[in-house]
Structures are given as C-alpha cells and as structure tokens.
Design a protein around this motif. Sequence first.
Motif, PDB file in Angstrom:
ATOM      1  N   GLN A 227      35.625  38.836  27.182  1.00 39.65           N
ATOM      2  CA  GLN A 227      34.193  39.061  27.336  1.00 39.65           C
ATOM      3  C   GLN A 227      33.866  40.258  28.226  1.00 39.65           C
ATOM      4  OE1 GLN A 227      32.107  35.356  28.247  1.00 39.65           O
ATOM      5  NE2 GLN A 227      33.819  34.247  27.361  1.00 39.65           N
ATOM      6  N   LEU A 228      34.884  40.864  28.847  1.00 41.69           N
ATOM      7  CA  LEU A 228      34.634  42.000  29.732  1.00 41.69           C
ATOM      8  C   LEU A 228      34.139  43.201  28.929  1.00 41.69           C
ATOM      9  CD1 LEU A 228      37.758  41.831  32.083  1.00 41.69           C
ATOM     10  CD2 LEU A 228      35.409  41.141  32.613  1.00 41.69           C
ATOM     11  N   PRO A 229      33.169  43.948  29.490  1.00 44.05           N
ATOM     12  CA  PRO A 229      32.683  45.139  28.788  1.00 44.05           C
ATOM     13  C   PRO A 229      33.759  46.228  28.780  1.00 44.05           C
ATOM     14  CG  PRO A 229      31.708  44.996  30.983  1.00 44.05           C
ATOM     15  CD  PRO A 229      32.507  43.739  30.769  1.00 44.05           C
TER      16      PRO A 229
ATOM     17  N   LYS B 258      37.350  49.905  35.853  1.00 45.68           N
ATOM     18  CA  LYS B 258      38.089  49.423  37.011  1.00 45.68           C
ATOM     19  C   LYS B 258      37.313  48.351  37.779  1.00 45.68           C
ATOM     20  CE  LYS B 258      40.399  50.660  41.268  1.00 45.68           C
ATOM     21  NZ  LYS B 258      40.828  51.713  42.186  1.00 45.68           N
ATOM     22  N   ALA B 259      36.040  48.567  38.037  1.00 50.51           N
ATOM     23  CA  ALA B 259      35.258  47.597  38.818  1.00 50.51           C
ATOM     24  C   ALA B 259      35.242  46.235  38.132  1.00 50.51           C
ATOM     25  CB  ALA B 259      33.833  48.111  39.035  1.00 50.51           C
ATOM     26  N   SER B 260      35.064  46.220  36.817  1.00 52.23           N
ATOM     27  CA  SER B 260      35.054  44.951  36.071  1.00 52.23           C
ATOM     28  C   SER B 260      36.432  44.306  36.099  1.00 52.23           C
ATOM     29  CB  SER B 260      34.635  45.184  34.620  1.00 52.23           C
ATOM     30  OG  SER B 260      33.317  45.662  34.561  1.00 52.23           O
ATOM     31  N   ALA B 261      37.476  45.106  35.914  1.00 50.38           N
ATOM     32  CA  ALA B 261      38.843  44.583  35.922  1.00 50.38           C
ATOM     33  C   ALA B 261      39.204  44.019  37.293  1.00 50.38           C
ATOM     34  CB  ALA B 261      39.829  45.666  35.511  1.00 50.38           C
ATOM     35  N   MET B 262      38.812  44.688  38.347  1.00 47.83           N
ATOM     36  CA  MET B 262      39.116  44.218  39.708  1.00 47.83           C
ATOM     37  C   MET B 262      38.382  42.908  39.999  1.00 47.83           C
ATOM     38  SD  MET B 262      41.270  46.300  41.176  1.00 47.83           S
ATOM     39  CE  MET B 262      41.058  46.365  42.944  1.00 47.83           C
ATOM     40  N   GLU B 263      37.133  42.807  39.597  1.00 52.42           N
ATOM     41  CA  GLU B 263      36.376  41.581  39.814  1.00 52.42           C
ATOM     42  C   GLU B 263      37.002  40.425  39.031  1.00 52.42           C
ATOM     43  OE1 GLU B 263      31.910  39.811  38.980  1.00 52.42           O
ATOM     44  OE2 GLU B 263      32.168  41.983  39.128  1.00 52.42           O
ATOM     45  N   TRP B 264      37.382  40.695  37.773  1.00 55.77           N
ATOM     46  CA  TRP B 264      38.034  39.682  36.935  1.00 55.77           C
ATOM     47  C   TRP B 264      39.326  39.202  37.590  1.00 55.77           C
ATOM     48  CZ3 TRP B 264      42.801  40.763  34.506  1.00 55.77           C
ATOM     49  CH2 TRP B 264      43.268  39.768  33.649  1.00 55.77           C
ATOM     50  N   LEU B 265      40.169  40.140  38.028  1.00 57.88           N
ATOM     51  CA  LEU B 265      41.450  39.804  38.643  1.00 57.88           C
ATOM     52  C   LEU B 265      41.254  38.987  39.918  1.00 57.88           C
ATOM     53  CD1 LEU B 265      44.519  40.163  38.513  1.00 57.88           C
ATOM     54  CD2 LEU B 265      44.242  42.325  39.729  1.00 57.88           C
ATOM     55  N   GLU B 266      40.291  39.386  40.733  1.00 62.78           N
ATOM     56  CA  GLU B 266      40.032  38.686  41.985  1.00 62.78           C
ATOM     57  C   GLU B 266      39.550  37.246  41.756  1.00 62.78           C
ATOM     58  OE1 GLU B 266      37.963  39.915  46.142  1.00 62.78           O
ATOM     59  OE2 GLU B 266      36.741  40.212  44.349  1.00 62.78           O
ATOM     60  N   ASP B 267      38.817  37.015  40.666  1.00 60.25           N
ATOM     61  CA  ASP B 267      38.250  35.693  40.391  1.00 60.25           C
ATOM     62  C   ASP B 267      39.216  34.737  39.694  1.00 60.25           C
ATOM     63  OD1 ASP B 267      35.886  36.453  41.562  1.00 60.25           O
ATOM     64  OD2 ASP B 267      34.850  36.867  39.663  1.00 60.25           O
ATOM     65  N   LEU B 268      40.390  35.224  39.278  1.00 59.90           N
ATOM     66  CA  LEU B 268      41.340  34.356  38.573  1.00 59.90           C
ATOM     67  C   LEU B 268      41.938  33.319  39.519  1.00 59.90           C
ATOM     68  CD1 LEU B 268      43.308  36.909  36.372  1.00 59.90           C
ATOM     69  CD2 LEU B 268      41.623  35.222  35.612  1.00 59.90           C
TER      70      LEU B 268
END
Length: 186
Positions: free
Chosen positions: A76-78, A87-97
């Motif tokens: 679902q990530l843009p 990068k900002a979306s990927a970092m937020e996703w990784l941090e929330d896992l």
Amino acid sequence: MRQIENPLPLQFKNPDAENPVSMKFCEECGALLPANEASGECDQCGASFERTNRGSAGSGKPEKNTNQSPNTELEQLPTTGSGSVKKASAMEWLEDLDRPSASELRRATIEKPSDFTGSTFPTDISTVRLTGHAEFIETVAGLFSWIVEMEDYSRRVEINLKETEDKETGEQTGNYALYLSVAERG
C-alpha cells in the motif's frame, strides 16, 4: 492482530474430491486450523484467523503476486513513477514493523520448487541477500538463524556464503556475501 496469509499451504488430494484441500496453520502458535472454515478462532490459542489463497501451491511453479487488492502495508506504500518507495515512506514503514513470530517467519517464506530453473527475482520465491564486511554479516545473519529450522524431509536450506572478489582484479575484497533460501527437496 496482524493478518498474514499463508503463502504456500500444504495440500493433499482427497480421492473423493475434485480439488485439493488446503491445510492452514495458526500464525501465533502453529496449530492446524479447523478445516473448511473461512474464518474463526484457533482451538489452541484463541487467535483469530481468516483464510486467504495465494500463489500456486502444489503446481511446482511459483507465480508472481498479481493480487488486485493489497494484503500488506508494503503493497500500500506510495511509489514513484519508477516503482520505488520514497525514503521517508520506507523508513516509516520499517520503523513501524513488529518483530515477527517464528511461525510468521516460516509461513511468510515461499520455497523454491525442486524443478525450478532460472532467476528467482521475478517470482515470489523468498531469498535473503546480505553483503558487507564480516562483522556486519555475522551480526545481521543472526536474525535469520530461524531458517535453519526449516530444513526437514520435504525441504532444504540453500546457503551460499563466500568472500567477495573485485571484478576488475579478481582479488578477495575482505567483504562477504550471504544468500539464503529454502527449496523443496526433489
């Protein structure tokens, strides 16, 4: 509770049925879930489940995931026009896992069929690739020690660990590459 589909359910052919029956297991405790129920609760631990289907279990040929509706937050990530996640979306996703359970790790791993040839890159086959200096490889590889437990009578762990070499000079670099995957025994 995070819902993760079982990518390769076990299947067996019932001689009295036209279609194979899928055996699904609880994401939390690994117990066999009740047959022929689309959703419910695990009899062992009480975790809720919902059956989903994916891939081509039992066909010997992995399929690229072409599901129309996303099943994971990752899907679902843009993305940019080239298909990359910013990068900002990927970092937020990784941090929330959350750290996955052992049963989630096993169920998320898609094995390479025994008769498979060619590149696994365009398929759903699970492969881990790490490159870097020895201390990095040894430290991060510890996160993947659960893969060793997947080797049994029906599947084997494929591991390739080697010191890398400079393509121009052919000399060893002092860095390493580790490749891990699980394959069906043939």
